[in-house]
Design a protein around this motif. Structure first.
Motif, PDB file in Angstrom:
ATOM      1  N   CYS A  47      31.331  48.459  45.725  1.00 34.28           N
ATOM      2  CA  CYS A  47      31.486  47.954  44.362  1.00 34.28           C
ATOM      3  C   CYS A  47      31.877  46.485  44.359  1.00 34.28           C
ATOM      4  N   GLY A  48      31.545  45.818  43.267  1.00 34.77           N
ATOM      5  CA  GLY A  48      31.885  44.415  43.054  1.00 34.77           C
ATOM      6  C   GLY A  48      31.469  44.027  41.644  1.00 34.77           C
ATOM      7  N   ASP A  55      25.715  42.152  45.746  1.00 39.85           N
ATOM      8  CA  ASP A  55      25.943  42.371  47.181  1.00 39.85           C
ATOM      9  C   ASP A  55      26.216  43.850  47.469  1.00 39.85           C
ATOM     10  N   ALA A  56      26.994  44.506  46.616  1.00 36.59           N
ATOM     11  CA  ALA A  56      27.279  45.938  46.782  1.00 36.59           C
ATOM     12  C   ALA A  56      25.992  46.748  46.682  1.00 36.59           C
ATOM     13  N   MET A  57      25.141  46.392  45.748  1.00 35.87           N
ATOM     14  CA  MET A  57      23.859  47.072  45.588  1.00 35.87           C
ATOM     15  C   MET A  57      22.963  46.811  46.794  1.00 35.87           C
ATOM     16  N   ALA A 114      34.847  47.322  49.116  1.00 36.40           N
ATOM     17  CA  ALA A 114      35.303  46.654  47.898  1.00 36.40           C
ATOM     18  C   ALA A 114      35.093  45.148  48.058  1.00 36.40           C
ATOM     19  N   ILE A 115      34.343  44.550  47.132  1.00 32.92           N
ATOM     20  CA  ILE A 115      33.966  43.143  47.262  1.00 32.92           C
ATOM     21  C   ILE A 115      34.523  42.349  46.086  1.00 32.92           C
ATOM     22  N   SER A 116      35.339  41.328  46.397  1.00 31.66           N
ATOM     23  CA  SER A 116      35.908  40.458  45.364  1.00 31.66           C
ATOM     24  C   SER A 116      36.184  39.092  45.982  1.00 31.66           C
ATOM     25  N   ASN A 120      41.331  39.512  43.367  1.00 35.25           N
ATOM     26  CA  ASN A 120      42.219  39.855  42.255  1.00 35.25           C
ATOM     27  C   ASN A 120      41.533  40.578  41.098  1.00 35.25           C
ATOM     28  N   SER A 121      40.306  41.003  41.260  1.00 38.66           N
ATOM     29  CA  SER A 121      39.622  41.709  40.180  1.00 38.66           C
ATOM     30  C   SER A 121      40.317  43.046  39.933  1.00 38.66           C
ATOM     31  N   GLU A 122      40.812  43.212  38.704  1.00 41.67           N
ATOM     32  CA  GLU A 122      41.607  44.398  38.383  1.00 41.67           C
ATOM     33  C   GLU A 122      40.835  45.687  38.637  1.00 41.67           C
ATOM     34  N   ASN A 123      39.551  45.709  38.291  1.00 41.40           N
ATOM     35  CA  ASN A 123      38.784  46.941  38.468  1.00 41.40           C
ATOM     36  C   ASN A 123      38.544  47.252  39.947  1.00 41.40           C
ATOM     37  N   ILE A 124      38.502  46.248  40.800  1.00 42.81           N
ATOM     38  CA  ILE A 124      38.359  46.471  42.240  1.00 42.81           C
ATOM     39  C   ILE A 124      39.684  46.990  42.808  1.00 42.81           C
ATOM     40  N   VAL A 125      40.779  46.389  42.399  1.00 42.72           N
ATOM     41  CA  VAL A 125      42.105  46.857  42.831  1.00 42.72           C
ATOM     42  C   VAL A 125      42.302  48.317  42.410  1.00 42.72           C
TER      43      VAL A 125
END
Length: 190
Positions: A47-48, A55-57, A114-116, A120-125
């Motif tokens: 995910c990202g 990139d995740a895709m 997990a890609i960020s 600090n992306s809240e949905n990734i955290v």
């Protein structure tokens, strides 16, 4: 910035990444974790946001399709279904779009990629927290100082700090290609 300067900056960033043995070791360790998951019948969920979602895709489609070798499909899914994302964003908020997917489909010993670029992306955290609840391994591709995401990962692969996200994204896609190549070699021809 001229085209030549732009390309030379990209080259310098890649050289800075390669020059640190810990980065190469982290990529190898992440590849080994993913190979073990696949060989044990588990999957990799990626995910990202924005370019990181692309990139995740890309990671998932190279795993389920073909990278360098003709082989059986390998179990990987990117969290990129627009119906899921808009449903969860509407009902729970965008901060939960990846978390809810992990809650539904993550299993113990799966791996989350997990890609960020900021870390600090809240949905990734939130996705990493959900992966932890499920007993999943976590590989994080980060940038800058790693953000909140870095210390949450089993393995963090951090792009060198630059002023903009493009250089981190360039490192991330090279790392993704290295990981897929490592996985293909690790699982062998079936």
């Amino acid at each position: 910035m001229t085209i030549s300067e732009n390309l030379n900056e990209a080259l310098s960033t890649l050289q800075a990444f390669i020059s640190h043995e810990k980065n190469l070791k982290a990529v190898e360790d992440a590849g080994a974790m993913m190979v073990e998951a696949v060989k044990s019948g588990h999957k990799i969920i990626s995910c990202g946001n924005g370019g990181s979602m692309c990139d995740a895709m890309h990671f998932a489609q190279e795993m389920t399709g073909r990278f360098k070798n003709y082989r059986e499909a390998l179990p990987a899914i990117s969290i990129s279904d627009p119906a899921h994302i808009t449903c969860v964003a509407n009902d729970y908020g965008y901060a939960h779009v990846f978390e809810k997917y992990i809650d539904a489909l993550g299993s113990p010993d799966d791996v989350l990629l997990a890609i960020s670029t900021s870390g600090n992306s809240e949905n990734i955290v939130n996705a990493v927290e959900a992966a932890r609840r499920k007993g999943m391994g976590v590989v994080g591709l980060t940038g800058k100082e790693g953000g909140k995401l870095g210390p949450m990962c089993d393995i963090e692969i951090r792009a060198p700090h630059t002023h903009f996200a493009d250089r981190a994204q360039e490192i991330h896609i090279k790392v993704i290609h290295c990981l897929i190549d490592y996985i293909e070699q690790g699982v062998g021809e079936k």
